[in-house]
Design a protein around this motif. Structure first.
Motif, PDB file in Angstrom:
ATOM      1  N   ARG A  92       0.675  -1.239   0.011  1.00  0.00           N
ATOM      2  CA  ARG A  92       0.077  -0.307  -0.093  1.00  0.00           C
ATOM      3  C   ARG A  92       0.459   1.182  -0.095  1.00  0.00           C
ATOM      4  NH1 ARG A  92      -1.906  -3.730   3.119  1.00  0.00           N
ATOM      5  NH2 ARG A  92      -4.746  -4.080   2.379  1.00  0.00           N
ATOM      6  N   LEU A  93       1.985   1.002   0.096  1.00  0.00           N
ATOM      7  CA  LEU A  93       2.805   1.921   0.199  1.00  0.00           C
ATOM      8  C   LEU A  93       4.012   2.000  -0.348  1.00  0.00           C
ATOM      9  CD1 LEU A  93       2.909   3.318   4.346  1.00  0.00           C
ATOM     10  CD2 LEU A  93       1.279   4.085   2.132  1.00  0.00           C
ATOM     11  N   ASP A  94       5.012   3.345  -0.640  1.00  0.00           N
ATOM     12  CA  ASP A  94       5.822   2.804  -1.551  1.00  0.00           C
ATOM     13  C   ASP A  94       7.608   2.814  -0.785  1.00  0.00           C
ATOM     14  OD1 ASP A  94       8.185   3.429  -3.175  1.00  0.00           O
ATOM     15  OD2 ASP A  94       7.400   4.770  -4.651  1.00  0.00           O
ATOM     16  N   HIS A  95       7.572   1.739  -0.472  1.00  0.00           N
ATOM     17  CA  HIS A  95       8.826   1.655   0.780  1.00  0.00           C
ATOM     18  C   HIS A  95       9.716   2.299   0.073  1.00  0.00           C
ATOM     19  CE1 HIS A  95       6.509  -0.881   3.922  1.00  0.00           C
ATOM     20  NE2 HIS A  95       5.708  -0.841   3.478  1.00  0.00           N
ATOM     21  N   LYS A  96      10.322   2.334  -1.141  1.00  0.00           N
ATOM     22  CA  LYS A  96      11.307   2.196  -1.584  1.00  0.00           C
ATOM     23  C   LYS A  96      12.123   4.175  -0.841  1.00  0.00           C
ATOM     24  CE  LYS A  96      14.702   2.314  -5.574  1.00  0.00           C
ATOM     25  NZ  LYS A  96      14.634   1.768  -6.797  1.00  0.00           N
ATOM     26  N   ARG A  97      10.213   4.663  -2.006  1.00  0.00           N
ATOM     27  CA  ARG A  97      10.109   6.500  -2.130  1.00  0.00           C
ATOM     28  C   ARG A  97      10.470   6.857  -0.781  1.00  0.00           C
ATOM     29  NH1 ARG A  97       5.858  10.127  -4.165  1.00  0.00           N
ATOM     30  NH2 ARG A  97       6.449  12.189  -3.559  1.00  0.00           N
ATOM     31  N   ILE A  98      10.152   6.257   0.652  1.00  0.00           N
ATOM     32  CA  ILE A  98      10.097   6.853   1.892  1.00  0.00           C
ATOM     33  C   ILE A  98      11.672   6.191   2.295  1.00  0.00           C
ATOM     34  CG2 ILE A  98       9.270   6.084   4.204  1.00  0.00           C
ATOM     35  CD1 ILE A  98       6.552   5.395   2.502  1.00  0.00           C
ATOM     36  N   ALA A  99      12.360   5.386   2.196  1.00  0.00           N
ATOM     37  CA  ALA A  99      13.481   5.322   2.485  1.00  0.00           C
ATOM     38  C   ALA A  99      14.433   6.609   1.998  1.00  0.00           C
ATOM     39  CB  ALA A  99      14.164   4.119   2.516  1.00  0.00           C
ATOM     40  N   GLU A 100      14.482   6.474   0.558  1.00  0.00           N
ATOM     41  CA  GLU A 100      14.836   7.527  -0.473  1.00  0.00           C
ATOM     42  C   GLU A 100      14.461   8.562   0.034  1.00  0.00           C
ATOM     43  OE1 GLU A 100      13.597   7.223  -4.523  1.00  0.00           O
ATOM     44  OE2 GLU A 100      15.379   4.949  -4.682  1.00  0.00           O
ATOM     45  N   MET A 101      13.419  10.002   0.541  1.00  0.00           N
ATOM     46  CA  MET A 101      13.526  10.035   1.199  1.00  0.00           C
ATOM     47  C   MET A 101      13.847  10.527   2.491  1.00  0.00           C
ATOM     48  SD  MET A 101       8.970  11.150  -0.241  1.00  0.00           S
ATOM     49  CE  MET A 101       9.451  13.366   0.403  1.00  0.00           C
ATOM     50  N   HIS A 102      14.023   9.570   3.117  1.00  0.00           N
ATOM     51  CA  HIS A 102      14.143  10.155   4.784  1.00  0.00           C
ATOM     52  C   HIS A 102      16.044  10.169   4.655  1.00  0.00           C
ATOM     53  CE1 HIS A 102      14.991   9.098   8.994  1.00  0.00           C
ATOM     54  NE2 HIS A 102      15.301   7.730   8.723  1.00  0.00           N
ATOM     55  N   SER A 103      16.373   9.369   3.709  1.00  0.00           N
ATOM     56  CA  SER A 103      17.977   9.535   3.845  1.00  0.00           C
ATOM     57  C   SER A 103      17.892  10.331   3.256  1.00  0.00           C
ATOM     58  CB  SER A 103      18.418   7.960   2.787  1.00  0.00           C
ATOM     59  OG  SER A 103      17.992   8.468   1.762  1.00  0.00           O
ATOM     60  N   GLY A 104      17.139  11.101   2.273  1.00  0.00           N
ATOM     61  CA  GLY A 104      17.969  12.067   1.424  1.00  0.00           C
ATOM     62  C   GLY A 104      17.681  13.596   2.501  1.00  0.00           C
ATOM     63  N   GLY A 105      16.459  13.037   4.228  1.00  0.00           N
ATOM     64  CA  GLY A 105      17.259  14.372   4.711  1.00  0.00           C
ATOM     65  C   GLY A 105      15.500  14.479   5.024  1.00  0.00           C
ATOM     66  N   ALA A 106      14.475  14.313   4.253  1.00  0.00           N
ATOM     67  CA  ALA A 106      13.189  14.826   4.554  1.00  0.00           C
ATOM     68  C   ALA A 106      12.195  14.104   6.015  1.00  0.00           C
ATOM     69  CB  ALA A 106      12.461  14.095   3.578  1.00  0.00           C
ATOM     70  N   GLY A 107      11.672  15.181   6.942  1.00  0.00           N
ATOM     71  CA  GLY A 107      10.987  14.877   8.024  1.00  0.00           C
ATOM     72  C   GLY A 107       9.783  13.733   7.929  1.00  0.00           C
ATOM     73  N   THR A 108       9.428  13.108   8.342  1.00  0.00           N
ATOM     74  CA  THR A 108       8.682  12.271   8.692  1.00  0.00           C
ATOM     75  C   THR A 108       7.227  13.245   8.256  1.00  0.00           C
ATOM     76  OG1 THR A 108       7.545  13.030  10.841  1.00  0.00           O
ATOM     77  CG2 THR A 108       9.012  10.435   9.948  1.00  0.00           C
ATOM     78  N   ALA A 109       6.499  14.649   8.454  1.00  0.00           N
ATOM     79  CA  ALA A 109       5.459  14.822   8.029  1.00  0.00           C
ATOM     80  C   ALA A 109       5.628  14.620   7.034  1.00  0.00           C
ATOM     81  CB  ALA A 109       5.626  16.049   8.801  1.00  0.00           C
ATOM     82  N   GLU A 110       6.660  15.440   5.993  1.00  0.00           N
ATOM     83  CA  GLU A 110       6.658  15.980   4.315  1.00  0.00           C
ATOM     84  C   GLU A 110       6.682  14.322   3.902  1.00  0.00           C
ATOM     85  OE1 GLU A 110       9.979  17.606   1.688  1.00  0.00           O
ATOM     86  OE2 GLU A 110      10.994  17.723   4.307  1.00  0.00           O
TER      87      GLU A 110
END
Length: 130
Positions: A92-110
């Motif tokens: 249901r969720l794009d795990h890869k995109r979430i991990a990439e955004m997180h490693s790129g410094g994006a916050g959880t709300a973003e």
């Protein structure tokens, strides 16, 4: 002279709560507020003398039935896996995109806004990928 009272009406008891405790808590809360609970299938209500007891028993039966259904479903999945007939649920969720955004410094709300989910789901995906 007729008197009006509040009433919570549900089609089936399993729509009222997940388990017997949920159902009993909701019935108790309704009673505290002076309201009745009526289930349409099978027809039962807290209006009568035995209504609370009947709904309690029906809640226990419904909870047992849900457990049996889940058990049969698990057995069917275990039998289907070796044949390749069961591949699991759709992600249901794009795990890869979430991990990439997180490693790129994006916050959880973003991340949650970008992916369209809750922050708690983002935390769960991050925890799994760590």
């Amino acid at each position: 002279m007729s008197s009006w009272s509040d009433e919570l009406v549900v089609t089936r008891l399993d729509r009222l709560g997940r388990d017997t405790r949920d159902v009993l808590n909701l019935i108790h809360e309704c009673e505290q507020r002076g309201a009745f609970v009526t289930v349409l299938d099978p027809l039962a209500s807290t209006r009568g003398e035995m209504g609370h007891i009947v709904l309690t028993v029906l809640g226990m039966v419904a909870q047992m039935e849900r457990r049996f259904i889940k058990e049969r479903q698990r057995e069917g999945i275990e039998q289907a896996k070796p044949d390749g007939a069961y591949k699991g649920g759709k992600a249901r969720l794009d795990h890869k995109r979430i991990a990439e955004m997180h490693s790129g410094g994006a916050g959880t709300a973003e991340i949650a806004r970008a992916v369209g989910c809750s922050r708690m789901q983002v935390y769960g995906v991050i925890r799994l990928s760590a």
